[in-house]
Enzyme design. Structure first.
Site, short mmCIF file in Angstrom:
data_model
loop_
_atom_site.label_atom_id
_atom_site.label_comp_id
_atom_site.label_asym_id
_atom_site.label_seq_id
_atom_site.Cartn_x
_atom_site.Cartn_y
_atom_site.Cartn_z
N ASP A 46 0.94 -1.36 -0.04
CA ASP A 46 -0.04 -0.07 -0.11
C ASP A 46 0.89 1.34 0.07
O ASP A 46 0.55 2.19 -0.34
CB ASP A 46 -0.86 -0.03 1.20
N GLY A 47 2.03 1.24 0.66
CA GLY A 47 3.10 2.23 0.61
C GLY A 47 3.43 2.63 -0.57
O GLY A 47 3.67 3.74 -1.15
N HIS A 51 2.81 6.21 -2.99
CA HIS A 51 4.02 6.90 -3.85
C HIS A 51 3.74 6.95 -5.18
O HIS A 51 3.74 8.05 -6.13
CB HIS A 51 5.45 6.00 -3.80
N ASN A 120 -4.48 9.03 2.17
CA ASN A 120 -4.48 8.37 3.70
C ASN A 120 -4.92 9.29 4.58
O ASN A 120 -5.98 9.36 5.01
CB ASN A 120 -3.04 7.75 4.10
N GLU A 121 -3.98 10.38 4.72
CA GLU A 121 -4.36 11.25 6.11
C GLU A 121 -3.57 12.67 5.91
O GLU A 121 -2.51 12.60 5.38
CB GLU A 121 -4.26 10.46 7.46
N ARG A 146 -5.29 19.57 23.24
CA ARG A 146 -4.04 19.95 23.87
C ARG A 146 -3.52 18.45 23.90
O ARG A 146 -4.12 17.66 24.44
CB ARG A 146 -4.01 20.49 25.18
P1 NAP Z 1 4.83 2.81 4.90
O1 NAP Z 1 5.92 1.54 5.30
O2 NAP Z 1 4.67 3.00 3.59
O3 NAP Z 1 3.43 2.43 5.59
C1 NAP Z 1 3.26 1.94 6.82
C2 NAP Z 1 2.42 0.78 7.04
O4 NAP Z 1 1.13 1.57 6.50
C3 NAP Z 1 2.65 -0.25 5.75
O5 NAP Z 1 2.53 -1.45 6.37
C4 NAP Z 1 1.73 0.05 4.71
O6 NAP Z 1 1.35 -1.29 4.09
C5 NAP Z 1 0.49 0.34 5.59
N1 NAP Z 1 -0.58 1.43 4.81
C6 NAP Z 1 -0.33 2.35 4.12
N2 NAP Z 1 -1.52 2.60 3.42
C7 NAP Z 1 -2.64 1.83 4.23
C8 NAP Z 1 -3.87 1.79 4.18
N3 NAP Z 1 -4.56 2.71 3.50
N4 NAP Z 1 -4.54 0.72 4.90
C9 NAP Z 1 -3.95 0.03 5.41
N5 NAP Z 1 -2.41 0.02 5.71
C10 NAP Z 1 -1.95 1.05 5.01
O7 NAP Z 1 5.22 4.14 5.85
P2 NAP Z 1 5.55 5.77 5.43
O8 NAP Z 1 6.03 5.80 4.13
O9 NAP Z 1 6.11 6.26 6.61
O10 NAP Z 1 3.85 6.19 5.47
C11 NAP Z 1 2.76 6.12 4.58
C12 NAP Z 1 1.58 5.71 5.65
O11 NAP Z 1 1.90 4.80 6.58
C13 NAP Z 1 0.92 6.92 5.90
O12 NAP Z 1 0.06 7.50 5.22
C14 NAP Z 1 0.18 6.26 7.23
O13 NAP Z 1 -1.10 6.03 7.21
C15 NAP Z 1 1.26 4.85 7.51
N6 NAP Z 1 1.79 5.13 8.91
C16 NAP Z 1 1.00 4.57 10.02
C17 NAP Z 1 1.68 4.92 11.16
C18 NAP Z 1 0.83 4.02 12.33
O14 NAP Z 1 0.05 3.34 12.32
N7 NAP Z 1 1.20 4.32 13.68
C19 NAP Z 1 2.67 5.42 11.34
C20 NAP Z 1 3.32 5.86 10.15
C21 NAP Z 1 2.82 5.74 8.93
P3 NAP Z 1 2.23 -2.00 3.15
O15 NAP Z 1 3.24 -2.71 3.81
O16 NAP Z 1 1.60 -2.87 2.05
O17 NAP Z 1 2.96 -0.78 2.50
MN MN Z 2 1.02 -4.91 3.42
#
Ligand code: NAP
Ligand code: MN
Length: 259
Positions: A46-47, A51, A120-121, A146
């Site tokens: 999904d990441g 991109h 995503n967000e 806060r």
């Molecule tokens: P990333 O490694 O690309 O993504 C982090 C994880 O989030 C990966 O396992 C990815 O899946 C999964 N993911 C991304 N979009 C998703 C969706 N719509 N539904 C379910 N899972 C999803 O990390 P990044 O490049 O830093 O950030 C990209 C996204 O990661 C952000 O938009 C954010 O939503 C998410 N993220 C989540 C957290 C958290 O939950 N604490 C922290 C940082 C970022 P794949 O393994 O399939 O790529």
């Molecule tokens: Mn995955």
């Protein structure tokens, strides 16, 4: 479709599958076009799909399809061992297009206005000090928050960061915005709503603070410093991401990759 582009994750398996798709497309008289593709294929997770979307979101006529090299994802409809089915579909079938709106953030910083988009967000987060944020919903004051920050997601991002914040998972077809707190402080002096708040898609969410210094605005995997930011407005964008669906995929099946 004739013009394709492939975005691959940086691992060997994704590169191998990406190359296999490229070779098959060329063999079938399709072209690879990095500037104006009609269809973008994301090979990874999904990441990787995120991109791909950020690279081509400014072209409204592009459609996206994902091949997952891990488990089935939310943006990916094909698994690695289904690469031949994907190729067959790309060459011979016409997909159904499902559109998902992007989120839009309008940032006022040093009196300059910047507009950015996310799938995503969008988050405002300060990990250094307590961030105070006045929250307005459609220009109406709701609360003073806060804590570390706030996150706004749509349906597509509900399973991403929003889920870690104990926000609700939103099923496809429900076009909403969801506001969730990031480590909110709740005691006798500081009060904010606490629960995730699900709002209609045409809601304008505004964050105002006297001091955003040290905070960050995070939109998907991108980050921006909040120094001298005075206002952050978030709404559903008029821009959409077009997903090419070659076959139906059960959302319940997708949910199984979360637990
Ligand atoms: P990333 O490694 O690309 O993504 C982090 C994880 O989030 C990966 O396992 C990815 O899946 C999964 N993911 C991304 N979009 C998703 C969706 N719509 N539904 C379910 N899972 C999803 O990390 P990044 O490049 O830093 O950030 C990209 C996204 O990661 C952000 O938009 C954010 O939503 C998410 N993220 C989540 C957290 C958290 O939950 N604490 C922290 C940082 C970022 P794949 O393994 O399939 O790529
Ligand atoms: Mn995955």
């Amino acid at each position: 479709m004739q013009r394709f582009y492939i975005v691959e994750k940086e691992d060997q398996e994704s590169k191998r599958l990406g190359q296999k798709i490229k070779d098959a497309l060329i063999l079938n008289n399709k072209s690879l076009d990095a500037t104006h593709p009609q269809c973008v294929i994301s090979v990874g997770g999904d990441g990787t799909f995120l991109h791909a979307v950020h690279k081509f979101k400014h072209h409204d006529d592009v459609v996206f399809v994902g091949l997952h090299t891990g488990t089935l994802g939310f943006f990916t409809d094909f698994e690695a061992d289904e690469v031949d089915i994907l190729i067959e579909n790309l060459v011979n079938s016409t997909p159904i297009i499902e559109s998902t709106p992007l989120l839009e953030v309008i940032i006022t910083q040093d009196q300059i206005i910047t507009t950015l988009e996310a799938l995503n967000e969008i988050r405002v987060e300060n990990i250094v000090r307590t961030q105070e944020i006045q929250v307005y919903i459609n220009q109406e004051m709701m609360e003073i928050f806060r804590g570390n920050g706030l996150c706004v997601s749509g349906q597509a991002g509900s399973t991403a960061y929003n889920r870690s914040l104990k926000g609700a998972i939103i099923a496809p077809g429900l076009d909403v915005l969801q506001l969730t707190e990031i480590s909110g402080i709740h005691h006798r002096a500081y009060q904010s709503i606490g629960s995730p708040l699900v709002l209609p898609k045409d809601t304008l969410i505004t964050f105002i603070s006297d001091n955003f210094n040290g905070a960050k605005i995070l939109y998907d995997y991108h980050v921006l410093d909040c120094d001298n930011v005075t206002k952050v407005e978030i709404k559903t964008s008029t821009k959409k991401v077009n997903m090419a669906r070659y076959r139906p995929t059960s959302y319940i099946k997708r949910l199984h990759c979360l637990f």
